[in-house]
Design an enzyme around this catalytic site. Structure first.
Site, PDB file in Angstrom:
ATOM      1  CG  ASN A  11      -1.302   1.182   1.489  1.00  0.00           C
ATOM      2  OD1 ASN A  11      -1.956   2.109   0.584  1.00  0.00           O
ATOM      3  ND2 ASN A  11      -2.151   1.479   2.576  1.00  0.00           N
ATOM      4  CE  LYS A  13       0.026   3.482   4.676  1.00  0.00           C
ATOM      5  NZ  LYS A  13       0.386   3.549   6.258  1.00  0.00           N
ATOM      6  CG  HIS A 101      -5.615   2.209   5.332  1.00  0.00           C
ATOM      7  ND1 HIS A 101      -5.124   3.268   6.048  1.00  0.00           N
ATOM      8  CD2 HIS A 101      -4.588   1.091   5.164  1.00  0.00           C
ATOM      9  CE1 HIS A 101      -3.872   2.849   6.571  1.00  0.00           C
ATOM     10  NE2 HIS A 101      -3.564   1.690   5.886  1.00  0.00           N
ATOM     11  CD  GLU A 103      -2.798   5.602   6.604  1.00  0.00           C
ATOM     12  OE1 GLU A 103      -2.758   5.835   5.557  1.00  0.00           O
ATOM     13  OE2 GLU A 103      -1.560   5.259   7.252  1.00  0.00           O
ATOM     14  CD  GLU A 170      -3.531  -2.333   7.560  1.00  0.00           C
ATOM     15  OE1 GLU A 170      -2.448  -2.614   7.224  1.00  0.00           O
ATOM     16  OE2 GLU A 170      -4.095  -1.535   7.188  1.00  0.00           O
ATOM     17  N   GLY A 176       2.493   2.392  10.992  1.00  0.00           N
ATOM     18  CA  GLY A 176       3.250   3.544  10.841  1.00  0.00           C
ATOM     19  C   GLY A 176       4.040   3.938  11.855  1.00  0.00           C
ATOM     20  CB  SER A 216       5.218  -1.364  12.266  1.00  0.00           C
ATOM     21  OG  SER A 216       4.865  -0.146  12.495  1.00  0.00           O
TER      22      SER A 216
HETATM   23  P1  PGA Z   1       2.901   0.560   7.725  1.00  0.00           P
HETATM   24  O1  PGA Z   1       1.517   0.771   6.958  1.00  0.00           O
HETATM   25  O2  PGA Z   1       3.549  -0.804   7.206  1.00  0.00           O
HETATM   26  O3  PGA Z   1       3.615   1.846   7.302  1.00  0.00           O
HETATM   27  O4  PGA Z   1       2.821   0.457   9.425  1.00  0.00           O
HETATM   28  C1  PGA Z   1       0.747  -0.377   7.034  1.00  0.00           C
HETATM   29  C2  PGA Z   1      -0.617   0.076   6.416  1.00  0.00           C
HETATM   30  O5  PGA Z   1      -0.937   1.400   6.916  1.00  0.00           O
HETATM   31  O6  PGA Z   1      -1.447  -0.548   5.925  1.00  0.00           O
END
Ligand code: PGA
Length: 258
Positions: A11, A13, A101, A103, A170, A176, A216
């Site tokens: 992903n 983003k 997601h 976010e 998640e 993140g 992460s």
């Molecule tokens: P990250 O993001 O691996 O940077 O923690 C995962 C995600 O948002 O799906």
């Protein structure tokens, strides 16, 4: 309990221009023949602007590499400035779409109800939905994790008559932050989700719906996570932006095949 082969999702983003996306794909391409018998699928979700370029580049690998979107609107079309429809994504070459997601839920205030409408639209257009669920740190600390996850699954999925789809667990506190959830915790949640899916739509649906972990994940944290029951793969944010790290993840994941 068979949980192999695995699905690895990138992903991106709001990262990578069209040319950066293509350079990434070219870096990945020479390694693809060594992965395709050991991994089920590689899914890449670039920004909308790079979907068509990547889908064209990946076309001869179509069943193994899928290109998808990070979001879409639930309506077929209309006066929704700045939005993109399922049909537009399909035509650009998307095969899947990430929905819900964290976010999107937290920065853009998406509700379970809206995500449910998007799921219904994705099913009707044969776009594979990748539904994200997860609890906040506060919810985990107050013992509400399973309540939150069951509500997210129930309110988005119940009554939608789903077909092929993917779910990603998640936890918000792992995305993140550089701190992945522990393998034990992920294992526990995946057992719960699998059971919940079987109560919603029966054993076959639960068995055929991969449940991924995201938050992460790095080369260091990958393998213990993949060893957990019902972990069908991982969804990578930051680690997927660097082609050499992504290739390393694919190599490691390919070796865990049983
Ligand atoms: P990250 O993001 O691996 O940077 O923690 C995962 C995600 O948002 O799906």
């Amino acid at each position: 309990m068979s949980k192999r082969p695995l699905i690895i999702v990138a992903n991106w983003k709001m990262h990578k221009t069209r040319s950066e996306a293509i350079s990434f794909f070219h870096a990945l391409q020479p390694y693809l023949p060594s992965f395709d018998s050991s991994l089920k699928k590689i899914l890449i979700a670039p920004p909308f602007t790079a979907i068509a370029d990547l889908a064209a580049a990946a076309v001869d690998k179509n069943s193994f590499i899928l290109i998808g979107a990070q979001n879409m609107h639930h309506a077929a079309e209309g006066a929704f400035t700045g939005e993109v429809s399922a049909e537009m994504l399909k035509e650009a070459g998307a095969s899947f779409v990430i929905l819900g997601h964290s976010e999107r839920r937290h920065l853009f205030h998406e509700t379970n109800h809206q995500i449910r409408l998007k799921l219904i639209m994705a099913f009707s257009k044969n776009l594979i939905p990748l539904l994200c669920i997860g609890e906040s740190l506060e919810e985990r600390k107050t013992g509400k994790t399973f309540e939150v996850l069951s509500r997210q699954l129930k309110e988005t999925l119940e009554g939608t008559l789903p077909n092929e789809m993917i779910i990603a667990y998640e936890p918000l506190w792992a995305i993140g932050t550089g701190t992945a959830a522990t393998p034990e915790l992920v294992g526990e949640v995946h057992i719960f989700c699998r059971h919940f899916l079987s109560t919603l739509y029966g054993e076959d649906f639960a068995e055929n719906t991969p449940i991924l972990y995201g938050g992460s994940v790095t080369e260091e944290t990958l393998l213990p996570l993949l060893k957990q029951p019902y972990v069908g793969g991982v969804l990578l944010g930051k680690t997927s932006l660097d082609s050499s790290k992504f290739i390393e993840i694919l190599n490691l994941a390919g070796k865990t095949k049983i």
